[in-house]
Design a protein around this motif. Structure first.
Motif, mmCIF file in Angstrom:
data_model
loop_
_atom_site.group_PDB
_atom_site.id
_atom_site.type_symbol
_atom_site.label_atom_id
_atom_site.label_comp_id
_atom_site.label_asym_id
_atom_site.label_seq_id
_atom_site.Cartn_x
_atom_site.Cartn_y
_atom_site.Cartn_z
ATOM 1 N N TYR A 18 0.834 -1.206 0.000
ATOM 2 C CA TYR A 18 0.000 0.000 0.000
ATOM 3 C C TYR A 18 0.863 1.249 0.000
ATOM 4 O O TYR A 18 1.767 1.398 0.823
ATOM 5 C CB TYR A 18 -0.915 0.007 1.233
ATOM 6 C CG TYR A 18 -1.919 1.120 1.194
ATOM 7 C CD1 TYR A 18 -3.056 1.013 0.402
ATOM 8 C CD2 TYR A 18 -1.726 2.281 1.909
ATOM 9 C CE1 TYR A 18 -3.981 2.037 0.333
ATOM 10 C CE2 TYR A 18 -2.642 3.315 1.851
ATOM 11 C CZ TYR A 18 -3.770 3.187 1.062
ATOM 12 O OH TYR A 18 -4.670 4.208 0.992
ATOM 13 N N ASP A 19 0.577 2.154 -0.947
ATOM 14 C CA ASP A 19 1.317 3.418 -1.032
ATOM 15 C C ASP A 19 0.397 4.634 -1.058
ATOM 16 O O ASP A 19 0.819 5.728 -1.374
ATOM 17 C CB ASP A 19 2.234 3.417 -2.251
ATOM 18 C CG ASP A 19 1.478 3.350 -3.572
ATOM 19 O OD1 ASP A 19 0.222 3.285 -3.559
ATOM 20 O OD2 ASP A 19 2.135 3.360 -4.628
ATOM 21 N N ASP A 20 -0.870 4.440 -0.746
ATOM 22 C CA ASP A 20 -1.883 5.503 -0.693
ATOM 23 C C ASP A 20 -2.283 6.008 -2.073
ATOM 24 O O ASP A 20 -2.946 7.013 -2.191
ATOM 25 C CB ASP A 20 -1.427 6.658 0.206
ATOM 26 C CG ASP A 20 -2.617 7.439 0.764
ATOM 27 O OD1 ASP A 20 -3.686 6.830 0.966
ATOM 28 O OD2 ASP A 20 -2.487 8.660 0.989
ATOM 29 N N SER A 21 -1.885 5.310 -3.136
ATOM 30 C CA SER A 21 -2.277 5.707 -4.489
ATOM 31 C C SER A 21 -3.676 5.170 -4.792
ATOM 32 O O SER A 21 -4.185 4.279 -4.107
ATOM 33 C CB SER A 21 -1.280 5.159 -5.515
ATOM 34 O OG SER A 21 -1.365 3.742 -5.561
ATOM 35 N N LYS A 25 -5.555 1.581 -3.566
ATOM 36 C CA LYS A 25 -6.907 1.531 -3.004
ATOM 37 C C LYS A 25 -7.786 0.591 -3.819
ATOM 38 O O LYS A 25 -8.542 -0.208 -3.267
ATOM 39 C CB LYS A 25 -7.509 2.934 -2.957
ATOM 40 C CG LYS A 25 -6.803 3.839 -1.965
ATOM 41 C CD LYS A 25 -7.260 5.272 -2.079
ATOM 42 C CE LYS A 25 -6.417 6.163 -1.171
ATOM 43 N NZ LYS A 25 -6.695 7.585 -1.368
ATOM 44 N N ALA A 44 3.505 -0.913 3.910
ATOM 45 C CA ALA A 44 4.015 0.264 3.215
ATOM 46 C C ALA A 44 5.530 0.262 3.410
ATOM 47 O O ALA A 44 6.010 0.118 4.536
ATOM 48 C CB ALA A 44 3.410 1.545 3.774
ATOM 49 N N ARG A 76 0.985 5.353 6.515
ATOM 50 C CA ARG A 76 0.355 4.918 5.261
ATOM 51 C C ARG A 76 -0.239 3.519 5.413
ATOM 52 O O ARG A 76 -1.352 3.245 4.960
ATOM 53 C CB ARG A 76 1.364 4.917 4.105
ATOM 54 C CG ARG A 76 1.567 6.257 3.458
ATOM 55 C CD ARG A 76 2.288 6.164 2.120
ATOM 56 N NE ARG A 76 3.433 5.270 2.102
ATOM 57 C CZ ARG A 76 4.651 5.574 2.543
ATOM 58 N NH1 ARG A 76 4.886 6.767 3.047
ATOM 59 N NH2 ARG A 76 5.636 4.697 2.468
ATOM 60 N N THR A 79 -3.496 3.536 7.269
ATOM 61 C CA THR A 79 -4.578 3.981 6.394
ATOM 62 C C THR A 79 -5.047 2.828 5.518
ATOM 63 O O THR A 79 -6.247 2.566 5.386
ATOM 64 C CB THR A 79 -4.121 5.163 5.514
ATOM 65 O OG1 THR A 79 -3.762 6.256 6.359
ATOM 66 C CG2 THR A 79 -5.213 5.609 4.552
ATOM 67 N N GLY A 80 -4.098 2.121 4.923
ATOM 68 C CA GLY A 80 -4.435 0.980 4.074
ATOM 69 C C GLY A 80 -5.104 -0.139 4.842
ATOM 70 O O GLY A 80 -6.051 -0.768 4.350
#
Length: 130
Positions: A18-21, A25, A44, A76, A79-80
């Protein structure tokens, strides 16, 4: 639209990179449709040192950039993991520091004996996407 296809693998967790892109998502959503009721580790991976940090490290007093980058990666990953939980996974967040990034992914995948590795598209097109 995703077909109603379920992949049946052993009880090993999946590894979600996961890289928040937007691609990351979307990858969580697709994985949730294919890999139902799974444990997941959301990873991440941050760099040991960015280009800007390498110049700053030449100064007299420098913070621990690796620690800062790992904290950023963990934020990050959290968040993921939250998105993965909403999608139906039992998810935990994990941060790593590695260069190249894929090396950190492989290390964690081996460590947790991942049943699958989920990644999103980085938004490249053409030859770069391949």
């Amino acid at each position: 639209m995703i077909a109603n296809l379920e992949v049946n693998v052993d009880d090993s967790p999946i590894l979600i990179c996961y890289d928040d892109s937007d691609g990351a998502k979307r990858a969580i959503e697709v994985a949730a449709a294919l890999l139902v009721d799974r444990k997941a580790v959301v990873l991440a991976v941050g760099p040991p040192l960015t280009v800007g940090e390498s110049y700053a490290s030449l100064g007299v007093m420098t913070p621990s950039f690796q620690e800062l980058n790992e904290d950023d990666a963990l934020a990050r990953a959290e968040t993921g993991a939250g998105l993965a939980r909403k999608a139906g996974f039992t998810a935990e967040a994990r941060a790593g520091i590695a260069a190249p990034t894929w090396d950190g992914v492989v290390q964690v995948a081996d460590e947790i004996d991942a049943a699958a590795i989920v990644t999103g598209s980085r938004g490249f097109t053409g030859a770069k996407e391949l």
